[in-house]
Design an enzyme around this catalytic site. Structure first.
Site, PDB file in Angstrom:
ATOM      1  N   LYS A   1       0.855  -1.178   0.000  1.00  0.00           N
ATOM      2  CA  LYS A   1       0.000   0.000   0.000  1.00  0.00           C
ATOM      3  C   LYS A   1       0.894   1.231   0.000  1.00  0.00           C
ATOM      4  CE  LYS A   1      -4.565   0.844   0.328  1.00  0.00           C
ATOM      5  NZ  LYS A   1      -5.654   0.053  -0.265  1.00  0.00           N
TER       6      LYS A   1
ATOM      7  N   GLY B   1     -21.351   6.120   4.315  1.00  0.00           N
ATOM      8  CA  GLY B   1     -20.488   6.509   3.213  1.00  0.00           C
ATOM      9  C   GLY B   1     -21.072   6.134   1.871  1.00  0.00           C
TER      10      GLY B   1
ATOM     11  N   GLY C   1     -19.787   7.097  -1.073  1.00  0.00           N
ATOM     12  CA  GLY C   1     -18.767   7.468  -2.041  1.00  0.00           C
ATOM     13  C   GLY C   1     -18.576   6.409  -3.092  1.00  0.00           C
ATOM     14  N   LYS C   2     -17.314   6.117  -3.413  1.00  0.00           N
ATOM     15  CA  LYS C   2     -16.990   5.218  -4.516  1.00  0.00           C
ATOM     16  C   LYS C   2     -17.710   3.880  -4.419  1.00  0.00           C
ATOM     17  CE  LYS C   2     -12.242   6.821  -5.414  1.00  0.00           C
ATOM     18  NZ  LYS C   2     -10.822   6.394  -5.428  1.00  0.00           N
ATOM     19  N   VAL C   3     -17.655   3.246  -3.241  1.00  0.00           N
ATOM     20  CA  VAL C   3     -18.218   1.901  -3.072  1.00  0.00           C
ATOM     21  C   VAL C   3     -19.666   1.953  -2.616  1.00  0.00           C
ATOM     22  CG1 VAL C   3     -18.002  -0.274  -1.802  1.00  0.00           C
ATOM     23  CG2 VAL C   3     -15.949   0.919  -2.594  1.00  0.00           C
TER      24      VAL C   3
END
Length: 359
Positions: free
Chosen positions: A82, A182, A184-186
């Site tokens: 990462k 959340g 967002g993206k997912v």
């Protein structure tokens, strides 16, 4: 967690941690390679305004370790790595900075492949790729896999189906209420899968743009002001899909859900939280197990991306989750412990084969 495992909590320790700095562009990055026992390390690059260098280091160590376990459970011949870029992407991200970062990735000669994460996107990967061969998650126009959140959400949904079957006897969320932290993206893709499956969705997000998207796209989603309001709602499943540390000593006692399955990384704030969840009768599916769809998607890019092939592999998260939940019951341990054991077993067994001399 120390790089050299000075406290004895990490079975192997990190192989390599690289600090990268380019003063002209303002780049300050750390690349963590936890393990290459299964192959070159693969993991995204997080661009985030950490409070300190120590916080950035702590995050990259946790995230890279998690990627090793994630890639192992996903059946990939890839190790865990990462990277974090320390800074505010809204203020400091530039072409020069990303290309400087790409040069550092290239300098590792394939020991680490990067991809998208919080604060980095597909167009950023295209820029980084101008300086390195070792980047995935590129745009479709450049032969890449595109938005890896698509299969991340699909995999989370498959893990949630397996958890629902384990808890209620049927692999569906129809008639259940799922709380998503959340969008967002997912989270936004996960919401769509759940609604299509017949679930009721409650959600929260700190970003007004995300809330506006939900109101326009899925007006049936009930939006609540914050995470506390979400977890104390009458939800059957809690899906943390924002940053890590979502499950802590304050959150767990307040939870009303019977299942936790989400897309966020490092959801457990500290060791022992999984035991607290088990004591309360809450089924937690390890994050690095169920959110592996994204890394499956970008890993497929290394061979020449085929979406249907990658989606089929991500669908397998359902069976892997079933297997781990059954193993946890058989051995009388938390699912997180069972998942760790399977991942460590694969890393040890396959990694051992490197000792066989090929001539």
């Amino acid at each position: 967690m120390g790089v050299f495992d000075t406290d004895g909590t990490d079975a192997t320790g990190h192989e390599q941690v690289v600090f990268c700095q380019d003063r002209q562009t303002g780049l300050k990055a750390i690349i963590g390679i936890y393990s290459t026992a299964l192959g070159p390390a693969l993991g995204g690059t997080r661009f985030y305004p950490y409070d300190s260098e120590a916080d950035a280091l702590a995050d990259v160590l946790k995230l890279s370790r998690g990627m090793a376990y994630k890639n192992a459970l996903a059946g990939l011949d890839l190790g865990g790595g990462k990277a974090v870029i320390w800074g505010d992407p809204a203020r400091t991200k530039s072409e020069g900075l990303l290309r400087a970062y790409g040069r550092f990735v290239e300098s590792l000669h394939g020991r680490y492949y990067t991809a998208c994460d919080v604060g980095t996107y597909v167009p950023d990967m295209d820029v980084i790729a101008r300086e390195t061969r070792y980047v995935t998650g590129r745009s479709l126009e450049h032969g890449g896999a595109g938005d890896s959140s698509i299969l991340t959400a699909w995999g989370v949904f498959q893990g949630m189906r397996a958890a629902a079957e384990h808890t209620w006897g049927s692999p569906t969320l129809a008639g259940r209420t799922v709380g998503i932290a959340g969008l967002g993206k997912v989270g936004k893709y996960l919401a769509g899968h759940l609604i299509d499956d017949g679930a009721t969705v409650i959600a929260t997000d700190v970003n007004e743009t995300a809330r506006a998207w939900a109101r326009a796209t899925y007006p049936q989603i009930e939006l609540v002001p914050d995470t506390l309001a979400l977890i104390t709602s009458a939800i059957d499943v809690y899906a943390p899909c924002a940053l890590g540390g979502a499950l802590d000593d304050d959150t767990v006692p307040a939870l009303r859900a019977k299942i936790i399955t989400g897309g966020a990384n490092n959801q457990l704030a500290h060791p022992g939280i999984e035991k607290s969840l088990a004591e309360r009768g809450i089924l937690y599916t390890p994050d690095y197990l169920v959110n592996a769809g994204g890394v499956i998607q970008v890993a497929d890019e290394i061979e020449g991306f085929n979406f249907e092939r990658a989606k089929l592999r991500a669908t397998g998260i359902f069976e892997t989750t079933r297997r781990i939940l059954a193993l946890a019951d058989e051995e009388g341990v938390a699912p997180a412990v069972a998942a760790d054991r399977l991942a460590e077993q694969r890393m040890a067994e396959v990694g051992r084969l490197r000792a066989i001399y090929l001539g």
